[in-house]
Design an enzyme around this catalytic site. Sequence first.
Site, PDB file in Angstrom:
ATOM      1  CE1 TYR A 191      17.285 -93.297 -64.429  1.00  0.00           C
ATOM      2  CE2 TYR A 191      16.425 -91.167 -63.763  1.00  0.00           C
ATOM      3  CZ  TYR A 191      16.367 -92.279 -64.570  1.00  0.00           C
ATOM      4  OH  TYR A 191      15.383 -92.375 -65.501  1.00  0.00           O
TER       5      TYR A 191
ATOM      6  CE  LYS B  73      13.011 -96.919 -63.490  1.00  0.00           C
ATOM      7  NZ  LYS B  73      14.049 -96.041 -62.977  1.00  0.00           N
TER       8      LYS B  73
ATOM      9  CG  ASP C  25      17.583 -93.484 -56.228  1.00  0.00           C
ATOM     10  OD1 ASP C  25      16.950 -94.549 -56.096  1.00  0.00           O
ATOM     11  OD2 ASP C  25      17.532 -92.779 -57.246  1.00  0.00           O
TER      12      ASP C  25
HETATM   13  C1  LIG Z   1      14.302 -94.612 -62.923  1.00  0.00           C
HETATM   14  C2  LIG Z   1      15.117 -94.061 -61.816  1.00  0.00           C
HETATM   15  C3  LIG Z   1      14.858 -92.788 -61.263  1.00  0.00           C
HETATM   16  C4  LIG Z   1      13.794 -91.872 -61.832  1.00  0.00           C
HETATM   17  O1  LIG Z   1      12.518 -92.369 -61.621  1.00  0.00           O
HETATM   18  P1  LIG Z   1      11.265 -92.089 -62.608  1.00  0.00           P
HETATM   19  O2  LIG Z   1      10.199 -92.901 -61.968  1.00  0.00           O
HETATM   20  O3  LIG Z   1      11.665 -92.538 -63.981  1.00  0.00           O
HETATM   21  O4  LIG Z   1      11.011 -90.616 -62.561  1.00  0.00           O
HETATM   22  C5  LIG Z   1      15.631 -92.363 -60.203  1.00  0.00           C
HETATM   23  N1  LIG Z   1      16.630 -93.129 -59.701  1.00  0.00           N
HETATM   24  C6  LIG Z   1      16.914 -94.344 -60.202  1.00  0.00           C
HETATM   25  C7  LIG Z   1      18.030 -95.141 -59.602  1.00  0.00           C
HETATM   26  C8  LIG Z   1      16.182 -94.855 -61.278  1.00  0.00           C
HETATM   27  O5  LIG Z   1      16.491 -96.059 -61.776  1.00  0.00           O
END
Ligand SMILES: *Cc1c(COP(=O)(O)O)cnc(C)c1O
Length: 389
Positions: free
Chosen positions: A104, A201, A176
């Site tokens: 990301y 998300k 992640d």
């Molecule tokens: C959006 C996202 C992040 C970062 O998260 P935030 O809540 O925007 O700080 C990290 N990893 C992935 C895969 C993401 O889609």
Amino acid sequence: MAAGAPPRFDTLAVHAGQAPDPATGAVMTPVYYTSTFAQDGPGEHRGFEYGRTRNPTRDALQGCLAALEGARHGLAFASGLAAADALLHLLSAGDHVLASDDVYGGTFRIFDKVFRRLGLEFSSVDMTDPANVARALRPTTRLVWIESPTNPLLKIVDLAAVAALARAAGARTVVDNTFATPFFQRPLALGIDLVTHSTTKYLNGHSDVIGGAVLTSDDELHDRLRFIQNAVGAVPSPMDAFLVLRGLKTLHLRMARHAENALAIARFLEGHPQVARVVYPGLPSHPQAALAARQMSGPGGMLAFSIRGGLPAATALLRAVRVFACAESLGGVESLIEHPAIMTHASLPAAARAALGIDDGLLRVSAGVEDVADLIADLERGLAAARGA
Ligand SMILES: *Cc1c(COP(=O)(O)O)cnc(C)c1O
């Protein structure tokens, strides 16, 4: 259900971490909007002293997230990147982090622009071949940072293979798991040490909160991370903790529908003459479809496709759609579509985008939970507008 069998995922999503409120019997976890807690005498408290350190609404969220990932411990943060910040604070100057080559963008930025200055070292490899990981591990590697499926091209990393390589080299692993969610993928069961999320998300699922989390079954890592959570202080508000907890109650229902809609859209696009390629781990044409099927219980709600005609065609489609919103982010109940080269991945140099396969006709779709016939009709409208653009 066999007597004494542990609760299944769908039951945990609704109940884990939450018992009726001891003070009132409230079935839904109250939003404990308080910064401090009265003590009966100095040092005589009921486990709660100060809201940065501990809050009952956050406790409930952390318990639920941990249960869903099959972890002993969970910690919630103010954003996904605050969770990444906490993980990187486990390390010391001179330590090396090996990362997926398409992490990301914000994760790359905190590596490159924040922690590199403080003496951490970073390198990245294409982890779809574990041999690349084996070659890139260094004696100083302390953390291997994995995303699978990746963004936006949904590459799949063999989590068990990379976990074994890292463990043999004395490094910890973090996945992640934002794209897959624990509904489709539970990395800890594959030997991974830590899971992180942007709860912004799918876990919250309604595009109205920024949040993050870290889950682990390692007591020592958890103690150190809990210290960092309190010492650095990037905690979510009680209201945000409540909203994510509420979102989790329907995670299983939403994820099943996201994947069902994504598959139908992917099949529609794959047969379309204006579409050069479709990338979705649930299609047999995905180069790692077999690994995805082995490692995940479903292919998720994200897909990408390349429209013929490059940027002009992609732009025409994005302007014409009515049900899809042209927007960054993902994982909400509403369908989103975006142009990685201009929107989410603009900070990558053109050569790096090309190397990853992010061409100017590439579009990324977060399939929502609307009626899929309306979503496909909307894409047909977009494709018609793109014809001859
Ligand atoms: C959006 C996202 C992040 C970062 O998260 P935030 O809540 O925007 O700080 C990290 N990893 C992935 C895969 C993401 O889609």
